[in-house]
Design a protein around this motif. Structure first.
Motif, PDB file in Angstrom:
ATOM      1  N   ASP A 282       8.780 -33.283  -8.349  1.00 51.08           N
ATOM      2  CA  ASP A 282       7.650 -32.503  -8.858  1.00 51.08           C
ATOM      3  C   ASP A 282       7.748 -32.481 -10.383  1.00 51.08           C
ATOM      4  O   ASP A 282       8.520 -33.259 -10.963  1.00 51.08           O
ATOM      5  CB  ASP A 282       7.628 -31.098  -8.234  1.00 51.08           C
ATOM      6  CG  ASP A 282       8.858 -30.275  -8.589  1.00 51.08           C
ATOM      7  OD1 ASP A 282       9.564 -30.633  -9.551  1.00 51.08           O
ATOM      8  OD2 ASP A 282       9.108 -29.264  -7.907  1.00 51.08           O
TER       9      ASP A 282
ATOM     10  N   GLN B 297       9.211 -30.632 -12.363  1.00 55.04           N
ATOM     11  CA  GLN B 297      10.541 -30.322 -12.901  1.00 55.04           C
ATOM     12  C   GLN B 297      11.564 -31.403 -12.569  1.00 55.04           C
ATOM     13  O   GLN B 297      12.751 -31.219 -12.836  1.00 55.04           O
ATOM     14  CB  GLN B 297      11.009 -28.969 -12.376  1.00 55.04           C
ATOM     15  CG  GLN B 297      10.104 -27.818 -12.832  1.00 55.04           C
ATOM     16  CD  GLN B 297      10.748 -26.473 -12.618  1.00 55.04           C
ATOM     17  OE1 GLN B 297      11.526 -26.294 -11.697  1.00 55.04           O
ATOM     18  NE2 GLN B 297      10.420 -25.526 -13.479  1.00 55.04           N
ATOM     19  N   GLY B 298      11.132 -32.466 -11.927  1.00 58.17           N
ATOM     20  CA  GLY B 298      12.065 -33.548 -11.640  1.00 58.17           C
ATOM     21  C   GLY B 298      12.353 -33.700 -10.161  1.00 58.17           C
ATOM     22  O   GLY B 298      11.511 -33.375  -9.320  1.00 58.17           O
ATOM     23  N   ALA B 299      13.543 -34.196  -9.856  1.00 56.36           N
ATOM     24  CA  ALA B 299      13.918 -34.474  -8.466  1.00 56.36           C
ATOM     25  C   ALA B 299      14.604 -33.271  -7.846  1.00 56.36           C
ATOM     26  O   ALA B 299      15.210 -32.457  -8.535  1.00 56.36           O
ATOM     27  CB  ALA B 299      14.848 -35.678  -8.422  1.00 56.36           C
ATOM     28  N   PHE B 300      14.488 -33.166  -6.534  1.00 55.24           N
ATOM     29  CA  PHE B 300      15.209 -32.108  -5.807  1.00 55.24           C
ATOM     30  C   PHE B 300      15.530 -32.631  -4.415  1.00 55.24           C
ATOM     31  O   PHE B 300      14.883 -33.566  -3.919  1.00 55.24           O
ATOM     32  CB  PHE B 300      14.393 -30.814  -5.748  1.00 55.24           C
ATOM     33  CG  PHE B 300      13.040 -30.955  -5.113  1.00 55.24           C
ATOM     34  CD1 PHE B 300      12.854 -30.693  -3.759  1.00 55.24           C
ATOM     35  CD2 PHE B 300      11.940 -31.358  -5.874  1.00 55.24           C
ATOM     36  CE1 PHE B 300      11.598 -30.835  -3.172  1.00 55.24           C
ATOM     37  CE2 PHE B 300      10.679 -31.496  -5.290  1.00 55.24           C
ATOM     38  CZ  PHE B 300      10.503 -31.233  -3.945  1.00 55.24           C
TER      39      PHE B 300
ATOM     40  N   ARG C 194      18.214 -25.187  -9.163  1.00 52.30           N
ATOM     41  CA  ARG C 194      17.791 -25.497  -7.799  1.00 52.30           C
ATOM     42  C   ARG C 194      18.563 -26.675  -7.224  1.00 52.30           C
ATOM     43  O   ARG C 194      18.572 -26.883  -6.010  1.00 52.30           O
ATOM     44  CB  ARG C 194      16.286 -25.782  -7.750  1.00 52.30           C
ATOM     45  CG  ARG C 194      15.871 -27.046  -8.466  1.00 52.30           C
ATOM     46  CD  ARG C 194      14.379 -27.310  -8.266  1.00 52.30           C
ATOM     47  NE  ARG C 194      13.948 -28.527  -8.923  1.00 52.30           N
ATOM     48  CZ  ARG C 194      12.739 -29.037  -8.791  1.00 52.30           C
ATOM     49  NH1 ARG C 194      11.835 -28.424  -8.038  1.00 52.30           N
ATOM     50  NH2 ARG C 194      12.415 -30.149  -9.417  1.00 52.30           N
ATOM     51  N   ASN C 195      19.209 -27.446  -8.093  1.00 57.99           N
ATOM     52  CA  ASN C 195      20.042 -28.558  -7.632  1.00 57.99           C
ATOM     53  C   ASN C 195      21.533 -28.233  -7.703  1.00 57.99           C
ATOM     54  O   ASN C 195      22.371 -29.134  -7.820  1.00 57.99           O
ATOM     55  CB  ASN C 195      19.720 -29.816  -8.443  1.00 57.99           C
ATOM     56  CG  ASN C 195      18.440 -30.507  -7.943  1.00 57.99           C
ATOM     57  OD1 ASN C 195      18.235 -30.632  -6.742  1.00 57.99           O
ATOM     58  ND2 ASN C 195      17.587 -30.916  -8.865  1.00 57.99           N
TER      59      ASN C 195
END
Lengths: 235, 235
Positions: free
Chosen positions: A122, A124-127, B205-206
């Protein structure tokens, strides 16, 4: 008394390696590096013609990297699974279950190396995505009950794999699995790529975090404009 | 024209570092290394007397490592949280929530560095525990709404930290957080320990997989009789 025959080179002892999803960046890069190391490689794809085309391109690139490279073959995924003794799963996460489910019989009795990272993206990047089975590798174990699953090659940059100006990799491969002979074989496979090393890193039940860590490396890449990899120290 | 004053050394710019759970192996080892680097350190414990005793022992060991070491103080956890400008959470996972909840006010406005790994252990080794908030660091963020949470120092071997014959560490520290100034400060903190380096590795979150990866390193340690750490390559 006769002299003992010379030992079979590791690359041929490994046997034929199939790469499902071998037309994608990760699969193509692994095919390139393994073929350059002298491993017989079969690229698999949903569309056999596309696999054959990629195989031709990878063969040329591999020969440019190392004159001892073996030519790469391209086949549909089912024929690839049948032909190979060890199969690498390098499909996108979205196609993981659908690719593996019909191959259970063809892959029975074989080592299946899963390098798929279930990630979402998304602003904000990868998750990391939640997987009902716990991880991509555990999903493979569930779909392929007759195969021996190993998780490996998650953190190797596909950009560097495909960059033929990069002769060597400053990167370890974390190798996970519940079968010692299988993880040893995959560590040997990783060690065929110059600079790379396979390091045992636990059982399949601990594969989720190794897959998910790729999201962190993507964040690191963005911050430092890098192609980050992982080395395990003191080993 | 007057000469500019010399810049304040990084160790004192970092400010006083509190270590909750500083009497445990991880906390004590970090206290030792940071004190040896000249950082003012306060060890916190549930029992102030135990913190004071550990502080005395760590002060002696730190002075042995580096004559410029600063003496370490020991206090109860609440006083430790009040005294320090940056607080490291190094309690066992089983005491994580109970330790942090009463400290929300004392830790408001401060950077809180969580290095706790929620792991379980059985006959097959270590495995990652599910945390309702997603990770230890996310639980800290939930319990300490006024603090800035950073996740870091998960993979640093407490055995090596406490081994005073080890002058330098061959290990990076993955630093995660949503506030750039806070992650920069924690990267600076990691860099004070010889051989160590703080590498930005994504948002909170990561953090789950970074905590959980410690289970993999424990498996690696068992296989290779090592104290495995992680280096990030190409950064």
């Amino acid at each position: 008394m006769t002299a003992a025959p010379p030992p079979e080179p590791l690359a041929t002892r490994i046997g034929t390696v199939g790469i499902l999803g071998g037309t994608g960046d990760q699969g193509r890069g692994l095919a390139l590096r393994l073929a350059a190391a002298g491993v017989p490689v079969v690229i698999g794809s949903r569309v056999a013609d596309r696999a054959a085309q990629a195989a031709g391109e990878v063969s040329v690139a591999a020969a440019g990297l190392d004159p001892r490279a073996t030519p790469v073959t391209g086949l549909g995924n089912l024929d690839c699974a049948r032909r190979a003794g060890l199969v690498v799963v390098a499909v996108p996460w979205s196609g993981h279950a659908a690719t593996l489910a019909p191959l259970a019989e063809a892959l029975a009795g074989k080592v299946v190396v899963d390098c798929v990272n279930p990630l979402g993206f998304d602003a904000q990047g990868a998750f990391a995505l939640d997987v009902p089975e716990g991880s991509a590798a555990l999903q493979a174990a569930s779909l392929l009950p007759g195969s021996t699953i190993v998780a490996a090659f998650h953190h190797v940059s596909s950009v560097l794999l495909n960059d033929v100006t990069e002769a060597s990799f400053d990167s370890d491969v974390m190798v996970l699995g519940d079968d010692r002979a299988a993880t040893d074989r995959v560590q040997d496979l990783a060690a065929l790529i110059p600079g790379m090393r396979g390091v045992y890193a636990g059982r399949l039940r601990n594969s989720r975090q190794v897959e998910a860590l790729t999201a962190n490396l993507i964040s690191t890449n963005r911050r430092y404009k890098a192609h980050a990899g992982v080395r395990i120290t003191d080993v």
